[in-house]
Design an enzyme around this catalytic site. Structure first.
Site, short mmCIF file in Angstrom:
data_model
loop_
_atom_site.label_atom_id
_atom_site.label_comp_id
_atom_site.label_asym_id
_atom_site.label_seq_id
_atom_site.Cartn_x
_atom_site.Cartn_y
_atom_site.Cartn_z
N GLU A 230 0.85 -1.19 0.00
CA GLU A 230 0.00 0.00 0.00
C GLU A 230 0.89 1.24 0.00
O GLU A 230 0.68 2.18 -0.75
CB GLU A 230 -0.93 0.00 1.22
CG GLU A 230 -1.84 1.23 1.24
CD GLU A 230 -2.89 1.24 2.35
OE1 GLU A 230 -3.19 0.17 2.91
OE2 GLU A 230 -3.40 2.32 2.65
N ARG A 308 -7.43 2.62 13.30
CA ARG A 308 -8.36 1.49 13.10
C ARG A 308 -8.36 0.55 14.31
O ARG A 308 -9.36 -0.10 14.61
CB ARG A 308 -8.08 0.75 11.79
CG ARG A 308 -9.26 -0.05 11.31
CD ARG A 308 -9.00 -0.72 9.97
NE ARG A 308 -9.47 0.01 8.82
CZ ARG A 308 -10.73 0.02 8.37
NH1 ARG A 308 -11.66 -0.70 8.98
NH2 ARG A 308 -11.07 0.71 7.30
N GLU A 710 -10.67 -8.07 3.92
CA GLU A 710 -9.98 -8.17 5.20
C GLU A 710 -10.74 -8.90 6.31
O GLU A 710 -10.13 -9.60 7.12
CB GLU A 710 -9.62 -6.75 5.71
CG GLU A 710 -8.58 -6.06 4.87
CD GLU A 710 -8.51 -4.57 5.21
OE1 GLU A 710 -9.43 -3.83 4.84
OE2 GLU A 710 -7.55 -4.17 5.90
N1 MTE Z 1 -6.31 -11.40 -1.41
C1 MTE Z 1 -5.28 -11.78 -2.19
N2 MTE Z 1 -5.36 -12.92 -2.89
N3 MTE Z 1 -4.14 -11.02 -2.26
C2 MTE Z 1 -4.00 -9.87 -1.53
O1 MTE Z 1 -2.97 -9.20 -1.61
N4 MTE Z 1 -5.05 -8.32 0.08
C3 MTE Z 1 -6.03 -8.18 1.15
C4 MTE Z 1 -7.40 -8.62 0.68
N5 MTE Z 1 -7.32 -9.91 0.05
C5 MTE Z 1 -5.09 -9.46 -0.69
C6 MTE Z 1 -6.26 -10.26 -0.69
C7 MTE Z 1 -6.12 -6.82 1.65
S1 MTE Z 1 -5.01 -6.30 2.81
C8 MTE Z 1 -7.10 -5.98 1.24
S2 MTE Z 1 -7.24 -4.42 1.88
C9 MTE Z 1 -8.06 -6.36 0.22
O2 MTE Z 1 -7.86 -7.67 -0.27
C10 MTE Z 1 -7.93 -5.38 -0.93
O3 MTE Z 1 -8.78 -5.69 -1.97
P1 MTE Z 1 -10.32 -5.26 -1.99
O4 MTE Z 1 -10.37 -3.85 -1.50
O5 MTE Z 1 -10.68 -5.42 -3.39
O6 MTE Z 1 -11.00 -6.20 -1.06
N1 HPA Z 2 -7.42 0.92 5.56
C1 HPA Z 2 -6.41 0.67 4.73
N2 HPA Z 2 -5.60 1.58 4.30
C2 HPA Z 2 -5.78 2.83 4.73
C3 HPA Z 2 -6.82 3.15 5.59
C4 HPA Z 2 -7.69 2.15 6.02
O1 HPA Z 2 -8.63 2.38 6.79
N3 HPA Z 2 -6.75 4.46 5.84
C5 HPA Z 2 -5.69 4.91 5.15
N4 HPA Z 2 -5.09 3.92 4.47
MO1 MOS Z 3 -5.28 -3.81 3.08
S1 MOS Z 3 -4.20 -3.86 4.83
O1 MOS Z 3 -6.08 -2.32 3.56
O2 MOS Z 3 -4.08 -3.31 2.00
#
Ligand code: MTE
Ligand code: HPA
Ligand code: MOS
Length: 756
Positions: A230, A308, A710
């Protein structure tokens, strides 16, 4: 809506056709970069000698902070993180120099020839020590609801304790990396393995000292990010961009696993204190916690992660008096960063520890305490949001109904009564996770839609595919709005020149934000198409619908199909492109009061975790995880189930076998896959049963299908408590799940009977 699995996605992965950063065909003249990183966690640099390395055959240049053309600074929230160390080192693994060579091997050999002289400084690795020494990255923050100080007097039982959680290595299969090419106008085009293309663009612009429009970031997909990319993809991208900018050559870096593990931050370790008070019916009256977040040597995303933790400190429980404080503690570890759950799991672990503590001391079941305290419609979170669409109890009750928790408990009790060497444990893990970036201004996105004249569709969004199935969902969204076959839709790479000013793909909100922007873009084109069709069919736009690629007039089938309509619209000079925008409505948060309505909605769920502990060997097996999850109105079962399974296993790995070890000098000892053990096929639950809570979903979720990235990680916390669960000494056949008066006998005054 139709559930599709777009054939190319999974198939591309398993056949090796997906193009990750290291698979991009290299351009002629490409140079290879390799960081030289600090061999100490805290020191003054008295001498750095790169002369021998610079003379090594194949080495083109060695860059240090002196070569930075813009600002030697990459801190996103707070400018406290130099790209290259200047005179002081703050963590083991901090980049000091960048070797650029004609081959990766030359760079590796040259790195061994760099020498550094240091004046060592005191190293802090413990967050409590950092707090005691006043090493705080931001002032502490407190969320308060009601009045805990006066509430303790009304409690029948009060417990205090400490609960610590360790860090976690992201272990994305694809390591960090970037590949930069110089382009016309002193510009840079860069492929980066990042969740945050705009963060990379902004950081490069800052380090190079150029406007953002001279930096184009392109991301095809990631081999996992999990939060680790990120913010922390930016440093590597900035390094290779700087090299490409200075040398006017393509420069590439795909990190070695051990370099990546050593140089990057991880999930934040936390050390926390709690105090919890109950009334005689085991309702939680008051909860206090103090969280010490081990932020590492620079802010990175720590202040947001810490926030968070506060948001999720009470998990899915309604508690009238809450006072929780968090400290963002500066230590000499690599800056810790986002990791699936983003501080939420660390907060939730503490309240679950407090409940388990009370259950153990009072001889009552944690399950019953949890159940009695679940949030209901209208419960107030400590941050002022009033809970709506609450599914905490619905998930719990369905878990009980589907899996019969009393029966599972009595089976365990019966087993435990007979077995001396093996004991079975069960824990229930309810979850509640807020969806939205906690930083309200980040909750917006854009998408660019082109309908080509042959009827095929190209979609760009600000979202990054990292394995979470985003692209599949985006195909579904576009196909659903246009009512066309998903095979007509292609998702392009994520590119800052096509979709600008993106928030990172994070906070589980990517599909909601980008999907809704995409819906808006598609709907705008659809409106123009309907207008065109109505002119062709002598009708009005609101009489026109498109269903399965066929144009209907007043519900009646016509001769006009999608392809013919697009062809006609194009030659009638109708605009077939659109940029959709979406910003989450109704969210706000006032940091001066620590109150507001920060989340679009919450995701709920309940998991029952069953384990067997071998009390002789000290080993354990996870027999089953049976859960009910609040998916909303699911748009893709396969993607969602993949997320639950992956999240659960990642969470239980954190809670059980994964162990980050730094020595007291701040050196990472668990620095390879041989010394850092993640779950494998032998350690995952023998059974994972996932039931969907039947609901209509939430209007702020994409097509009412709730965010799923998550939340499931936190089911893994249940594994820890299942292993910890004490043999409650219940005779076989006691289905009460408590040490009730009937079975435990009279006399012990701290025994609470909760069987009614
Ligand atoms: N799933 C896979 N296969 N690979 C990833 O890197 N990241 C996780 C989750 N699932 C991840 C994953 C994290 S930390 C987040 S925030 C969300 O996917 C991000 O994707 P989304 O916002 O589309 O759910
Ligand atoms: N989640 C993930 N990434 C972020 C957030 C959050 O709530 N706020 C800022 N970056
Ligand atoms: Mo997920 S820890 O918000 O990339």
């Amino acid at each position: 809506m139709r559930q599709v699995l777009v054939p190319t996605r999974g198939a591309y992965h398993v056949t090796g056709k997906s193009v990750y950063l290291d698979d991009i065909p290299v351009q002629q003249g490409t140079l290879y970069a390799l960081p030289y990183d600090a061999p100490s966690a805290h020191a003054h640099i008295t001498k750095l000698d790169v002369s021998k390395a610079a003379a090594y055959p194949g080495v083109v240049r060695i860059l240090t902070y002196k070569d930075v053309t813009g600002e030697n600074q990459i801190g996103g929230i707070i400018p406290d993180e130099p790209l290259f160390a200047e005179h002081e080192i703050h963590f083991w693994g901090m980049p000091v120099a960048l070797i650029i060579a004609t081959s990766e091997d030359a760079a590796v050999q040259a790195r061994k020839l760099i020498t550094i002289e240091l004046e060592e400084l005191p190293v802090i690795t413990d967050p409590r020590e950092a707090r005691a020494k006043g090493e705080l990255i931001i002032p502490p923050r407190t969320f308060n609801l009601g009045d805990t100080t006066n509430a303790w007097a009304n409690c029948a039982h009060v417990f205090e304790g400490r609960a610590d959680t360790n860090g976690q290595e992201h272990l994305y299969i694809e390591t960090q990396g970037a590949y930069a090419y110089p382009t016309e106008h002193d510009s840079i085009r860069i492929a980066s393995s990042t969740q945050g293309p705009t963060a990379v663009q902004r950081t490069i612009a800052r380090v190079l000292g150029v406007p953002m429009h001279r930096v184009e970031v392109d991301v095809t997909r990631l081999g996992g990010g999990f939060g680790g990319k990120e913010d922390q993809a930016s440093a590597w991208a900035a390094l290779v961009a700087l090299a490409a900018f200075i040398l006017k050559k393509p420069v590439k870096l795909a990190m070695h696993r051990m370099d990546d593990m050593r140089m990057t931050g991880k999930r934040h370790p936390y050390s926390s204190d709690y105090k919890i008070g109950f009334d005689k019916d085991m309702k939680i009256v008051a909860y206090e916690a103090t969280f010490h977040q081990n932020a590492g040597a620079a802010a990175d995303l720590s202040p947001a992660v810490m926030e968070r933790t506060l948001f999720h400190a009470t998990n899915s429980y309604a508690i009238p008096n809450v006072h929780v404080t968090a400290y963002c503690c500066r230590t000499n570890l690599p800056p810790n960063t986002a990791f699936r759950g983003f501080g939420g799991p660390q907060g939730m672990f503490v309240i679950e520890s407090a409940i388990a503590h009370a259950a153990d001391k009072l001889g009552v079941s944690a399950r019953e305490i949890q159940r009695r305290n679940l949030m209901v419609e209208g419960s107030e979170f400590s941050y002022g949001q009033i809970a709506d669409h609450v599914n905490a109890k619905a998930c719990w009750d369905l878990t009980d109904q589907k899996f019969d928790l009393d029966k599972l408990q009595s089976q365990n009790n019966a087993f435990n009564a007979k077995s001396t060497t093996h004991k079975k444990g069960m824990a229930i893990m309810p979850i509640c996770f807020g969806i939205s970036f906690t930083n309200t201004p980040m909750n917006h996105a854009r998408a660019l839609v082109h309908v080509y004249q042959d009827g095929s569709v190209g979609v760009s969004t600000g979202g990054v595919e990292m394995g979470q199935g985003l692209n599949t969902k985006m195909v579904q969204v576009a196909a659903a709005v246009f009512s066309i076959d998903p095979s007509r839709v292609k998702i392009e790479s994520t590119n800052t020149s096509r979709v600008a000013n993106t928030s990172p793909s994070a906070a589980s909100a990517t599909a909601d934000l980008n999907g809704k922007a995409l819906e808006n873009g598609c709907n705008a084109i659809l409106a123009r198409l309907k207008e065109k069709a109505s002119r062709m069919l002598n009708s009005t736009p609101d009489e026109i619908t498109i269903a399965d690629e066929r144009v209907l007039n007043n519900g009646q089938r016509t001769d006009l199909d999608w392809k013919k309509l697009i062809h006609a619209a194009h030659w009638d000079r109708v605009n077939l492109s659109e940029s959709g925008h979406y910003a989450t409505p109704n969210i706000h948060f006032d940091k001066t009061k620590e109150k507001g309505h920060p989340f679009a909605y919450h995701v709920y769920g309940t998991a029952a975790v069953l384990v067997t502990v071998d009390c002789i060997r000290g080993t354990y097996a996870i027999d089953a995880v049976k859960l009910v999850h609040d998916f909303g109105k699911r748009m893709n079962d396969a993607v969602d189930i993949g997320q639950i399974e992956g999240g659960l296993v990642q969470g239980l790995g954190w809670m059980t076998m994964e162990e980050i070890v730094y020595n007291d000098k701040g050196k990472l000892l668990s620095n390879a896959l041989s010394t850092y053990k993640v779950p494998d096929i032998h350690s995952v639950p023998k059974e994972i049963t996932i039931e969907a809570l039947p609901t209509d979903g939430h209007p702020l979720a994409i097509r009412r299908s709730k965010a799923v990235g998550e939340p499931p990680l936190m089911y893994g916390i249940g594994v820890y408590f299942a292993i910890q669960e004490r043999d409650q000494g219940l005779p076989a056949g006691c289905a009460h799940g408590v040490r009730c008066a009937v079975h435990a006998g009279e006399g012990a005054d701290d025994v609470v009977c909760m069987t009614l």
